[in-house]
Enzyme design. Sequence first.
Site, PDB file in Angstrom:
ATOM      1  N   SER A 114      -2.215   8.390  -3.812  1.00 25.21           N
ATOM      2  CA  SER A 114      -3.369   7.761  -3.162  1.00 25.21           C
ATOM      3  C   SER A 114      -3.448   8.049  -1.664  1.00 25.21           C
ATOM      4  CB  SER A 114      -3.341   6.244  -3.384  1.00 25.21           C
ATOM      5  OG  SER A 114      -2.258   5.654  -2.700  1.00 25.21           O
ATOM      6  N   LYS A 151      -0.971   1.891   2.815  1.00 23.63           N
ATOM      7  CA  LYS A 151      -2.405   2.113   2.964  1.00 23.63           C
ATOM      8  C   LYS A 151      -2.810   1.997   4.434  1.00 23.63           C
ATOM      9  CE  LYS A 151      -3.647   2.456  -1.429  1.00 23.63           C
ATOM     10  NZ  LYS A 151      -2.286   2.687  -1.932  1.00 23.63           N
TER      11      LYS A 151
END
Length: 199
Positions: A114, A151
């Site tokens: 990701s 993230k």
Amino acid sequence: MNVIKDLRRRRGLTQVELGKVCNVHQTAVSQWEMGRTLPDSDSLSILADFFNISIEQILGKGKSEKRRHFIPILGKVVAGVPLEAIEEHDGYEEISPELAANGEHFALRIEGDSMLPRFCPSDIVIVRKQPDVDSGDIAVILLNGNEATVKKIIKKDTSLMLVPLNNSIYEPKIFTDEEIKTLPVTILGKVVELRAKFF
């Protein structure tokens, strides 16, 4: 004197006996004591437990007599457990004295895609422990009490957005202030260094 040699002699052990404790050959112990090689992460853990001292105490004195700083690569982050108490370590990473002087740190191995292309699977990130970060920072976040993720953080009003860099496949996740408290969503620290692995 070499720290390992000193510890061994204090216990009255031979190199062969210490090698059996660490599941290595006597020549490996000899190499450690001569400063030619460092114990691997498994041996470091065994030595630390056996002599009841920290990894840093074992490796704190090198040829240069400069203090060395090693931090654990955490295999799994668990809610409610202090990071330093987590036993599931996936090895150790050395950080600079300058970085060590700038707060407490831990390392985490990247899983999944990701955060491509900047962060690849098996890369290691060095994380400074802190409960909050600035909008735009890359952080390690704990979701639902047991899922650690890396993230980009974007703050908007009272909401928190977790943004994957691989946005062609993954979409950002937005959490309201209420969700942040109830799930919970907890910031564990800021990513301050990337150590990419090349195969």
